[in-house]
Write an enzyme that holds these catalytic residues in place. Structure first.
Site, PDB file in Angstrom:
ATOM      1  N   GLU A 163       0.792  -1.230   0.000  1.00 17.15           N
ATOM      2  CA  GLU A 163       0.000   0.000   0.000  1.00 17.15           C
ATOM      3  C   GLU A 163       0.827   1.284   0.000  1.00 17.15           C
ATOM      4  O   GLU A 163       0.811   2.041   0.985  1.00 17.15           O
ATOM      5  CB  GLU A 163      -0.950   0.014   1.206  1.00 17.15           C
ATOM      6  CG  GLU A 163      -1.862  -1.193   1.285  1.00 17.15           C
ATOM      7  CD  GLU A 163      -2.905  -1.075   2.402  1.00 17.15           C
ATOM      8  OE1 GLU A 163      -2.754  -0.207   3.271  1.00 17.15           O
ATOM      9  OE2 GLU A 163      -3.879  -1.846   2.386  1.00 17.15           O
ATOM     10  N   GLU A 345      -5.235  -8.673   1.014  1.00 16.10           N
ATOM     11  CA  GLU A 345      -5.872  -8.397   2.306  1.00 16.10           C
ATOM     12  C   GLU A 345      -7.363  -8.192   2.089  1.00 16.10           C
ATOM     13  O   GLU A 345      -7.774  -7.530   1.128  1.00 16.10           O
ATOM     14  CB  GLU A 345      -5.329  -7.106   2.967  1.00 16.10           C
ATOM     15  CG  GLU A 345      -3.955  -7.231   3.544  1.00 16.10           C
ATOM     16  CD  GLU A 345      -3.460  -5.928   4.184  1.00 16.10           C
ATOM     17  OE1 GLU A 345      -4.290  -5.111   4.647  1.00 16.10           O
ATOM     18  OE2 GLU A 345      -2.236  -5.731   4.201  1.00 16.10           O
TER      19      GLU A 345
END
Ligand code: FCB
Length: 441
Positions: A163, A345
């Site tokens: 991220e 995720e």
């Protein structure tokens, strides 16, 4: 629900969130050690000093994964354990921990999937500008090459960065994450250097001719217009540019989105000749973290505002919107395919409590079931989705929320370090058993 035979089912964690042992075996200070000690930055002043003590309890945690029946475990490597000051002398005691962990996984029949950077930058590098300093990307390449050299045979799935939007925007743009800086141009520069670091690590990996596959993980969130009007559609396009395309485009097309003029002006000074060749070098897969969607509305001044959720929310205040996962997977495939995709995720926080030794978390089970069902639909619609990693194995240090947000399918009593498999963990276990027997839901 149907999944391919070789679909990988996993769980995910990250170093700073679970390891603890912050001062052991030569580990250096990370920006999260410093930030969590800065008053007012993390709820209740929590730090990752002890976290889940996974550094010492990793065997127990691998045994839990085996009990759950997962195929793969996504964890991250702490850069300050390998290079305590970010560069220079390798700390072999730090590397040894990950070797022990990988050995334990392999001997338990679980495939390791390693992320090189899940936000714990060595503080010594931050003291030299951190991600605002282009040299950090070079140091990342050296760190990555060291880790590939030591673990490149045993680990077959690699993720360079987790991220980068969060590292760059939350760390240097809004300042709610470490290192807590806030300036739009800093954000853009940090993001560019992170992308460059990814490209340089990829270059090192390819140069070493290793057997595994490598990709990057982005947090993507589909942005929907509040109303079906030209103004709101334009607002959604802008929000999508900010949240998603600013990363997808350079990685997969080789340039920043041309429809974001202020951002292009802001990032220009950071760009050097050849950067995009590195950044857009072919990936083996793209990792996607999906939690929720955004709903946006034009603000009447050429900008946009995010609207509150329209459905149920988790303990994070994030809307539960499973269809967003399907929409996102199809969109990424259509606009950027044919690249293999992983969900690296997906999961939910709820305020869990222990009742007579059990943790009943029906909302999390519903969240997971609904999202897995959308993943199956996306596969049926032709998306080359290769795996699903549930966030998270354990309750852990949820960044600025400390230990107050529980994402685990295994409950952690942080005072005693006792683990209890929650009902959602038992659900995952029986779901995976069912798949192994060839059943579909
Ligand atoms: C993601 C992070 C992960 C965790 C989840 C809830 O943004 O990658 O570490 O905090 O959110």
């Amino acid at each position: 629900m149907k999944f391919p035979q070789d679909f990988k089912w996993g769980v995910a964690t990250a170093s700073y969130q679970i390891e603890g042992a912050a001062h052991e075996d030569g580990r250096g200070e990370s920006i999260w050690d410093r930030f969590s000690r800065t008053p007012g930055k993390v709820l209740n002043g929590h730090t990752g000093d002890t976290a889940c003590n996974h550094y010492h309890l990793y065997k127990e945690d691998v045994a839990l994964m085996k009990e759950l029946g997962v195929d793969s475990y996504r964890f991250s490597i702490a850069w300050p354990r390998i290079y305590p000051t970010g560069k220079g002398q390798v700390n072999h005691r730090g590397l040894d921990f990950y070797k022990r962990l990988v050995e334990e996984l392999l001997s338990s029949g679980i495939e390791p999937a390693a992320t090189l950077y899940h936000w714990d930058l060595p503080q010594a590098l931050e003291d030299q500008g951190g991600w605002l300093n282009r040299d950090t990307a070079r140091h990342f390449q050296d760190y990555a090459a060291t880790v590939f050299g030591e673990l490149g045979d045993a680990v077959r799935l690699w993720i360079t960065l987790n991220e980068p939007w969060c590292s760059a925007y939350l760390g240097y743009g809004s300042g709610v994450h470490a290192p807590g800086k806030s300036d739009l141009n800093w954000y853009l520069r940090a993001a560019h250097h992170l992308l460059l670091a990814h490209g340089l690590a990829l270059q090192a990996f390819r140069g070493m001719n290793l057997p595994g596959e490598i990709g990057i993980t982005l947090n993507l969130s589909p942005q929907y217009p509040a109303a079906d009007s030209p103004g709101d559609r334009e607002a959604a396009r802008k929000a999508d540019g900010f949240q998603n395309r600013w990363y997808l485009d350079p990685l997969l097309k080789g340039f920043y989105p041309q429809d974001m003029p202020e951002f292009l002006t802001g990032v220009a000074p950071a760009i050097q000749l050849g950067d995009f060749d590195l950044i857009s070098a072919p990936l083996d897969f793209l990792g996607i973290n999906y939690y929720s969607r955004g709903i946006v509305q034009a603000d009447g001044q050429g900008g946009y505002r995010a609207l509150p959720p329209r459905g149920p929310v988790t303990h994070m205040g994030w809307e539960v919107y499973p269809r967003g996962l399907y929409d996102l997977l199809l969109r990424v495939h259509q606009d950027y395919g044919p690249l293999p995709l992983y969900i690296t995720e997906n999961g939910a926080a709820y305020p869990d409590r222990v009742e007579q030794g059990r943790v009943h978390d029906p909302e999390r089970i519903a969240y997971l079931e609904q999202h897995v069902a959308q993943a199956a639909e996306a596969i049926a619609a032709g998306v080359p989705l290769k795996g699903y990693f549930l966030w998270s194995l354990l309750d852990n240090f949820e960044w600025s929320f400390g230990y107050e947000r529980r994402f685990g399918i295994v409950y952690v009593d942080f005072a005693t370090q006792k683990r209890i498999i929650k009902d959602s963990g038992l659900w995952y276990q029986s779901f995976l058993k069912g798949l192994a027997r060839g059943q579909t839901l």
